[in-house]
Design an enzyme around this catalytic site. Structure first.
Site, PDB file in Angstrom:
ATOM      1  N   GLY C 143      45.275   8.636  15.296  1.00 16.12           N
ATOM      2  CA  GLY C 143      46.386   8.289  16.158  1.00 16.12           C
ATOM      3  C   GLY C 143      46.092   8.677  17.601  1.00 16.12           C
ATOM      4  O   GLY C 143      45.232   9.519  17.878  1.00 16.12           O
ATOM      5  N   CYS C 144      46.812   8.060  18.506  1.00 21.12           N
ATOM      6  CA  CYS C 144      46.577   8.318  19.930  1.00 21.12           C
ATOM      7  C   CYS C 144      46.925   9.757  20.287  1.00 21.12           C
ATOM      8  O   CYS C 144      46.158  10.439  20.975  1.00 21.12           O
ATOM      9  CB  CYS C 144      47.357   7.324  20.778  1.00 21.12           C
ATOM     10  SG  CYS C 144      49.095   7.149  20.315  1.00 21.12           S
ATOM     11  N   TYR C 145      48.087  10.232  19.830  1.00 21.47           N
ATOM     12  CA  TYR C 145      48.458  11.620  20.134  1.00 21.47           C
ATOM     13  C   TYR C 145      47.487  12.609  19.495  1.00 21.47           C
ATOM     14  O   TYR C 145      47.022  13.546  20.156  1.00 21.47           O
ATOM     15  CB  TYR C 145      49.886  11.912  19.650  1.00 21.47           C
ATOM     16  CG  TYR C 145      50.987  11.259  20.445  1.00 21.47           C
ATOM     17  CD1 TYR C 145      51.125  11.481  21.809  1.00 21.47           C
ATOM     18  CD2 TYR C 145      51.926  10.435  19.835  1.00 21.47           C
ATOM     19  CE1 TYR C 145      52.158  10.892  22.536  1.00 21.47           C
ATOM     20  CE2 TYR C 145      52.965   9.861  20.546  1.00 21.47           C
ATOM     21  CZ  TYR C 145      53.084  10.094  21.898  1.00 21.47           C
ATOM     22  OH  TYR C 145      54.112   9.537  22.602  1.00 21.47           O
ATOM     23  N   SER C 148      44.290  12.985  21.470  1.00 20.58           N
ATOM     24  CA  SER C 148      44.409  13.775  22.707  1.00 20.58           C
ATOM     25  C   SER C 148      44.591  15.254  22.412  1.00 20.58           C
ATOM     26  O   SER C 148      44.050  16.113  23.110  1.00 20.58           O
ATOM     27  CB  SER C 148      45.559  13.247  23.569  1.00 20.58           C
ATOM     28  OG  SER C 148      46.813  13.614  23.022  1.00 20.58           O
TER      29      SER C 148
END
Lengths: 344, 344, 344, 344
Positions: C143-145, C148
């Protein structure tokens, strides 16, 4: 080919660096920028961190090709010795666009630094001057607004469809104003805000007029050009209005089709102009070198309306500059500027 | 005065509620909204949390004055019984703007629900129809684009300065499209994007044309009107172009001054129109009821260019609606809509 | 290598198409998308106009590699037959990220369509699982979160610098919510607005927790993760907070330097992670595959604070997916995803 | 009451002018601003065109009440003679917030111009210090971030719910940085961008810490405060994290309800703080004086998370300043600052 960028620290200059870094035929070897001399490029501009260069005050090593991203006047001053040395150059500023030094003085408020170079400069609207560009040593890269307006009107002008009363209403993202600070470009002022500017006459007007006249000998356009600032970073949309000559196109829906066909024929084979079937959006060209053009007829008034969009920093500046470099250097025209738009 | 809002859940409706809540002569007593029937207004729209009302399906109690924020057709259907009951009403939709039911059908694709009411409806451009508004029971509140265009062109039309070839290039924030979902208004699509729309003919065109003709008997305008979507929430800027008649104004700088003087005289005493000395910005009217107008001459082509700005939800909708209500109810015209703009 | 994209019409899918089109080792031969079956890709998505493909309902021809840009559940359903056929695949959805089908059911509200495939799926955080990725056939793209957050915390976790009380406060552009319409993503609502969401528990929380536990055996993190929606199209910035263990780093400025050195060593040679000397900005990764990481010490409280930024559609989705495909197919890891950021 | 604004040309000053112009108990009689001395206020700031005042260098006439919108140090210098004259004043700068001149020097890098005035200054967080505010002559208006953080944490602090490890992660619109130019606030740089700043220690940190300590004697908070810049003009959202003390609240859903009830009780009767049932959005306070607060429990980690939003120029500056003036002058507290939010 070793390439240098004069003034990498402005938006045109950094966009050149971004694109040239992935250009397979080119090695970027020198970048100048007065405000950051001695700094690593990636320290000053972190998004260029992959490029291992130090910013210098002047072109420090032998380069085969030079781009200038300086503002007007400074650009001509910096490029003149380069040109006289026989190095090919693309000037992104306005210094070599206007053929007439008197007109230059009138609009830019300064005497031209090297008027003797003006005759050899080629106006780099690629789609109009491809053969001359391929032969030239000094290329005057078009302004962002003129690129959008001329590509919108070109086919109609060439085919003699329209009369001389032309209105160009352009909407530009704020990066077009450059990286220099100003209250008009201060975020809290520019955001959620639209305004018109240059109402007394914008510097891109004589450029547009000169080029229309050169494109259609004898045509005496009466151009009103009003640019607007809109709250986005990149992108220009120009809406161009002109009266259709009686009988220039069939009436009704057939006229619309004939018009689009004529535009398609005119831009056939062009790698970076596309004639659209639906109104284009600036975002469809984000970070990419296309100009999208959409011509329609306002049947109620028999007017031509053409909408064009492009990214002011790519097709309106650095992208077209590299497209022109490719022609000047004998590379395939789209090399290094063929990325698709970063939509959304 | 007890006031009801039909469809408080759209942007016009909620803007009416915001402004009416602080209106000293009015008590907001009823708000309807089909998607949220039975909910507390402040639960559905938290920014209206100070207003202690429950959203109902229909007007549930006796009200003295009604606003409709419904879309066209639905609005006429909802207002017709209200009007027949003798309750004064302001319709923010387009249903009572066009005088000719056939033209209504052509542009809105539906038969008008109550054509017999059209003759009594007054077009609510306050600055043009103040006496009629004060007397009327059914007010057709102008469209946001027409308000900006008509206020920009009014003085030039009235004084006979311009010819009939009129081009109106408008730029609107996205709230003008309402609260209904659509890909064009999806944030990731609308942000960092400008596009033209309605190129085949926008519904505000016949409204503009009708009103210009009514304002200047015998004048046969040929209007091209192209709206654009720009990435901001509120605001419209319209740039209007028209040929100046020969000799209509002195040449040179004196012409500019005469033009501005004429506009100032025309709008003298107007509480919500200001003639500017500098190009106006939409943000200068944010959340406020002003229309700022800036007329200039393009001396190279002898064209009039007028730029006008306003907040599409205030002067372009709810604010002008309340201004009109004030006249209809005998209150001071600016009551409740005299807040300054929320700049920046 | 012939590549297909399932669901090219979502943001991940169209970003895959944009990037794959210029990938020198790959031919994009099939794109599916239920809402646009039978349309030319360039008619449905004009920015992809250079790609000459028609959108199909299903994978129509033999492909060697498949990406799925479908939402969860639908993605597993579509990929399961592909995997069983022996075709390598990258799933951009969440379907193969959580190892435990019960946890999947709890967070995604559906029984997993093919739990037997879970054991062979490799979690595709490239920097953590490069060898496993190179060997796998089914890759669960992070996932993007989580990308990061995990890249921000990785070196501190690995070196045992921090305690288990971890807070991750993330700020995301609106494209992270996808192309599906919703009032929260309606331009006029999302613009000029910041909000927190998922306060009861966001689906990326179990993914983050699972991966931290897998990365540091025995570590039992207590993670609070709060995502926020900010008014921009692309980009995530995560601010991660954790207590520093006593003595983990020297005190004062030396601690700062030791910390950065440790991060630099940890990411040495990584093509797409850079440890910054200044706080990074999301725009520095616009349309590019980098994650920029900036660790600092809050000396007053002896806390570690790490800021990371990336483009949610590139390193947070399509870019990392292609990076992983490159490994799975034996290409050079950065092929096709090495463009610099489109700043500004 | 005759009121003067020192430095009307900054964002706080112009917001004061906007709000005071409609304040029924006040006459704005004097506005100063060094960059525009001698200009009509409406020429310099067109959105204030209804206010007929000329910008002066100093307070030129007898005023009964003074606001200062100057930056720190300059503000204390300008206000000191005003205070000594016995005129009541609100300082929007930070000059009278920190009680300890040594701490002032440490954070603001300058000796305090008039430390003898510090003891009489009252910190103007209206909800905490209403009685003292009503009695004071010199009011230190709170910073925008501290207002959002303290109102978020206040009830939890007062009731002893939380431990001392507090993390405040704030997201602010760009107007918070003022009207002074800077590359970070240049539109093309700030737009489509999020960044953290002040990571080494922001000046609002000692203010937050001082006030928490004063509010809960004996409590020794360890505060990490990280502000972020997000691409919008107005608004702050603060997400505050703290460990819940064991047993402070019932477990499960009952805890959530007890928490919200406790917050509601704490803010009962407050005109400008509302405890929300849904996560608030900054836009719900646009141009209005509310602070919306939303407390939740992260049950997995037993942490309190409180989200608060406000408009940094209103409740975070000019609005709270007028709220305080109302108390100091004996007017009804909400006079002139009770407009609803300009949503959307």
């Amino acid at each position: 080919m070793k390439v240098g960028i004069i003034n990498v620290t402005g938006y045109s200059g950094m966009e050149l660096a971004r694109l040239l870094y992935r250009h397979p035929e080119v090695e970027l070897t020198c970048v100048t920028g007065r405000s950051a001399v001695g700094q690593k490029l990636g320290d000053f501009l972190p998004h260029l961190g992959d490029i291992d260069l130090t910013i210098t005050e002047d072109l420090t090593e032998a380069v085969d090709f030079v781009f200038s991203g300086l503002p007007q006047v400074a650009s001509a001053l910096a490029l003149t010795p380069v040109i006289r040395q026989g190095i090919k150059a693309v000037d992104i500023s306005a210094d070599f666009r206007l053929k007439d030094p008197a007109e230059y003085q009138q609009w830019y408020g300064a005497e031209h630094p090297s008027p003797d170079l003006l005759p050899q400069a080629v106006y780099g609207l690629t789609e109009w001057y491809r053969p001359q560009i391929a032969e030239c040593s000094l290329l005057a890269n078009p302004g962002c607004y003129p690129t959008s307006a001329l590509l919108a009107l070109g086919p109609a002008l060439k085919e003699g469809l329209i009369g001389e009363d032309i209105i160009i209403d352009s909407k530009s993202g704020v990066s077009g104003a450059g990286r220099g600070l100003g209250l008009m470009y201060h975020y809290a002022e520019a955001n959620e805000n639209v305004s018109a500017y240059g109402l007394g006459g914008h510097r891109h007007l004589p450029e547009i007029t000169q080029e229309i006249k050169a494109y259609v000998p004898g045509f005496q356009p009466r151009v009103t050009f009003i640019p607007h600032l809109v709250p986005m970073t990149r992108g220009i949309l120009s809406t161009c209005y002109a009266p259709l000559k009686d009988g220039a196109l069939p009436s009704g829906k057939a006229g619309e089709e004939a018009l689009r066909e004529l535009y398609r024929a005119s831009y056939k084979g062009e790698p970076f102009v596309r004639v659209m079937s639906q109104p284009p959006q600036t975002k469809q060209t984000l970070a990419n070198n296309y100009c999208l053009v959409y011509p329609v007829i306002d049947h109620r008034t028999n007017r031509l309306v053409v909408v064009s969009v492009l990214d002011n920093l790519v097709k309106g500046a650095a992208g077209q500059a590299i497209q022109n470099m490719n022609l000047m250097a004998g590379f395939e025209e789209g090399t290094g500027v063929d990325a698709l738009a970063a939509y959304p």
